[in-house]
Structures are given as structure tokens and as C-alpha cells.
Design an enzyme around this catalytic site. Structure first.
Site, mmCIF file in Angstrom:
data_model
loop_
_atom_site.group_PDB
_atom_site.id
_atom_site.type_symbol
_atom_site.label_atom_id
_atom_site.label_comp_id
_atom_site.label_asym_id
_atom_site.label_seq_id
_atom_site.Cartn_x
_atom_site.Cartn_y
_atom_site.Cartn_z
ATOM 1 N N HIS A 1 53.357 70.727 20.539
ATOM 2 C CA HIS A 1 54.057 69.592 19.930
ATOM 3 C C HIS A 1 55.431 70.056 19.435
ATOM 4 C CE1 HIS A 1 55.094 66.416 17.139
ATOM 5 N NE2 HIS A 1 54.216 65.658 17.768
ATOM 6 N N ASN B 1 50.645 56.201 18.232
ATOM 7 C CA ASN B 1 50.113 55.695 16.955
ATOM 8 C C ASN B 1 49.890 54.182 17.025
ATOM 9 O OD1 ASN B 1 52.123 54.238 14.966
ATOM 10 N ND2 ASN B 1 53.321 55.737 16.109
ATOM 11 N N THR C 1 52.225 67.665 10.218
ATOM 12 C CA THR C 1 52.288 66.526 9.287
ATOM 13 C C THR C 1 51.261 65.431 9.587
ATOM 14 O OG1 THR C 1 54.041 65.609 10.653
ATOM 15 C CG2 THR C 1 54.718 66.760 8.662
ATOM 16 N N CYS D 1 62.874 65.034 9.558
ATOM 17 C CA CYS D 1 62.222 64.447 8.385
ATOM 18 C C CYS D 1 62.035 65.534 7.318
ATOM 19 C CB CYS D 1 60.866 63.874 8.794
ATOM 20 S SG CYS D 1 59.963 63.229 7.376
ATOM 21 N N SER E 1 53.593 54.290 22.700
ATOM 22 C CA SER E 1 53.497 54.883 21.366
ATOM 23 C C SER E 1 52.041 55.167 21.007
ATOM 24 C CB SER E 1 54.140 53.925 20.356
ATOM 25 O OG SER E 1 53.490 54.024 19.109
ATOM 26 N N GLU F 1 57.208 69.323 16.908
ATOM 27 C CA GLU F 1 57.263 69.658 15.471
ATOM 28 C C GLU F 1 56.770 71.092 15.243
ATOM 29 O OE1 GLU F 1 54.992 67.049 12.773
ATOM 30 O OE2 GLU F 1 54.591 68.824 11.560
ATOM 31 N N SER G 1 56.960 53.281 14.954
ATOM 32 C CA SER G 1 58.324 53.258 15.502
ATOM 33 C C SER G 1 58.751 51.838 15.878
ATOM 34 C CB SER G 1 58.448 54.218 16.678
ATOM 35 O OG SER G 1 57.307 54.191 17.465
ATOM 36 N N HIS H 1 61.178 65.187 14.170
ATOM 37 C CA HIS H 1 60.284 66.347 14.169
ATOM 38 C C HIS H 1 60.990 67.692 14.336
ATOM 39 C CE1 HIS H 1 59.239 63.971 17.927
ATOM 40 N NE2 HIS H 1 60.215 64.777 18.264
HETATM 41 FE FE1 F3S Z 1 58.225 62.079 8.396
HETATM 42 FE FE2 F3S Z 1 55.756 61.401 8.038
HETATM 43 FE FE3 F3S Z 1 57.337 59.833 9.318
HETATM 44 S S1 F3S Z 1 56.483 63.394 8.606
HETATM 45 S S2 F3S Z 1 58.797 61.163 10.312
HETATM 46 S S3 F3S Z 1 57.504 60.385 7.175
HETATM 47 S S4 F3S Z 1 55.209 60.169 9.799
#
Ligand code: F3S
Length: 276
Positions: free
Chosen positions: A120, A216, A158, A92, A214, A122, A258, A70
Site C-alpha cells: 500500500h 470504501n 491508518t 494527511c 472506491s 501509505e 472520496s 497517503h
Molecule cells: Fe487521513 Fe484518515 Fe482520511 S488517515 S486521509 S483522515 S481516512
């Protein structure tokens, strides 16, 4: 019992790329944990000597450092470079993009609106690339309070939902002479969620694999639980219980963004050993 994997699960493109970059730089350190998965962080440490620096202060002079997916604020990047070690950028590309857009648009004189959470990492990073006015908002109510110029450029965090982003954009368009809208949303998280939902509707038991911290993975688990009562969130094969699979026909598997492939394989292997 049959075992089926969700159509989309596990690592997104950005995380896969970041891990590969870390593996290619043995002995480096990462600024903050590379991903929310302790087992994977331990593996990188054990097999590649990749250590963890929790803050800029912890980065030793001359130490090669990997930047996480991020990204980091521009100032921090400069401070990191001053430490004299190699800086390896694993931000990313879907995050680098809004950073570039914000820099370019604000240099051209646009006011910048970012649909995202200013706390955040990012968004802290993306905001830092503005050279003029920049605002992070999470709702139309917050937008209403701003005094924006006639020319506005908008990007989104994102992980935001497109429906929510549309509300922000729809508010701005009739109120400004020029609105430049960039779709910077990444679909990876939603693809995993849709696939988990689809599989959970068919499965008799669902195994959701990922770190207990995590967010998500927790979200995936709550989606699965809604559609399949016998859903379990686990981090490693040691948590599996044979009784979960008795008299079941279809076991669905999904994993958070992850969760590395080797953990998923270990878990599938152990489920097969139960011979149910
Ligand atoms: Fe990139 Fe999307 Fe993963 S922004 S780090 S591909 S969740």
C-alpha cells in the site's frame, strides 16, 4: 418520503484538506489521482487547472506538485524536489505522524514493526522513514518468522481495525523487554460504516454514493445491503430511478470517503424532484 443523511458520511478530514490545498494551487499537478472520484478530479482540472501526473517520470521539470493524502516514500520526495518545482505536501497529518514516529524510533535503535500492507502506498511511505530494520506484517504468523531485537516500536496503517492491531501488540509484549506501541489508526472510515449501518436498519431504501472503484464505498454498500434490501450504489444523479422510491417512507443516504458534497446535494435534489 423522508430523506435522511447518515450521521457520518463522505470526505474525511484528510481528503477535505487535500482538496483545499489543491484548489489553493491552481495549475499544479497531483502525483497520482488526488482521490478515487473521477468527477471531482475533472472538477479540479476544469475549475483550477489541476492536472494529473501518474508517476514521478510524468512530472515536468519546474512543475508544482501536490502530494496525496497517503504520502510518498522519502526517496521519491527527494527526486520530486530535484525536479525544481514547488512541492506541496497534502499528506494527511494522520499519515505524517507514523512517518515521524518510525524515523524517530528507528534512530533510537528500535526495530520497527508496522501492522499494514507493504504494497500500500501509505505503508511504502511510512517504511521509507526507517533508518534501521523495519518490517510490515499483516498477521501474527508473519511476526513469528521475524527475529526482532529486544526493543521494538509498533505502528499501524491508518485504516486497520484496532481488534486486529491488538493481536499484534499482544504477541509482542510478553516476548520483548521493551515494546513502544503507537495508536496510529484513523477512525474516519469506521465512523462512516457505523453510521451507514445504523441508518440502513431504519431506511426502506438506501442510496450509497461514490466511485464504482472506491473500495470504501463498496464496503459501505455491502453493509447497507445487509440491513436494507433496497440499497443502490450510484456515482451520479443520472443513475437514479423513480421506481426505487415509490411507496417508500424513509430514504437513507450515505457516501464514500472520496465523494464530494456537491455530488451528494445534486442527488438529493433529484430524489426530491421525483416527488414520491
Ligand atoms: Fe487521513 Fe484518515 Fe482520511 S488517515 S486521509 S483522515 S481516512
Amino acid at each position: 418520503m423522508e430523506i435522511a443523511l447518515a450521521k457520518n458520511y463522505g470526505f474525511c478530514f484528510g481528503v477535505k484538506r487535500a482538496i483545499k490545498i489543491a484548489e489553493e494551487h491552481p495549475g499544479s499537478s497531483t502525483l497520482g489521482p488526488l482521490i478515487h472520484n473521477n468527477l471531482e478530479i475533472e472538477r479540479l482540472k476544469k475549475d483550477f487547472g489541476v492536472s494529473l501526473a501518474n508517476s514521478l517520470e510524468e512530472v515536468k521539470a519546474g512543475q508544482a506538485t501536490v502530494i496525496r493524502t497517503h504520502g510518498i516514500p522519502k526517496n521519491d520526495l527527494e527526486r520530486l524536489k530535484e525536479k525544481g518545482g514547488e512541492v506541496i505536501d497534502a499528506t494527511c497529518p494522520f499519515v505524517t505522524k507514523p512517518q515521524q514516529i518510525v524515523e524517530e524510533m528507528s534512530k533510537e535503535g528500535y526495530d520497527i514493526v508496522i501492522f499494514g500492507d507493504e504494497n500500500h502506498p501509505e505503508i511504502k511511505g511510512v517504511m521509507s522513514y526507517a533508518v534501521g530494520p523495519v518490517y510490515a506484517v499483516l498477521s501474527v504468523e508473519q511476526l513469528e518468522k521475524l527475529h526482532l531485537k529486544e526493543r521494538v516500536a509498533v505502528v499501524a496503517q491508518t485504516t486497520r481495525k484496532i481488534e486486529e492491531y491488538n493481536k499484534i501488540v499482544n504477541y509482542l509484549i510478553p516476548r520483548h523487554k521493551e515494546v513502544r506501541v503507537f495508536n496510529t489508526i484513523c477512525n474516519a472510515t469506521f465512523e462512516n460504516q457505523d453510521a451507514a449501518k445504523e441508518l440502513a436498519q431504519k431506511a426502506d431504501v438506501m442510496i450509497v454514493i461514490g466511485g464504482k472503484q472506491s473500495s470504501n464505498t463498496k464496503q459501505l454498500f455491502s453493509i447497507c445491503k445487509k440491513f436494507c434490501h433496497d440499497s443502490y450504489h450510484i456515482e451520479s444523479k443520472d443513475e437514479l430511478k423513480k421506481s426505487w422510491f415509490e411507496n417508500k417512507k424513509l430514504c437513507g443516504i450515505t457516501a464514500g470517503a472520496s465523494t464530494p458534497e456537491w455530488i451528494i446535494e445534486e442527488i438529493i435534489g433529484k430524489i426530491r424532484e421525483f416527488k414520491v
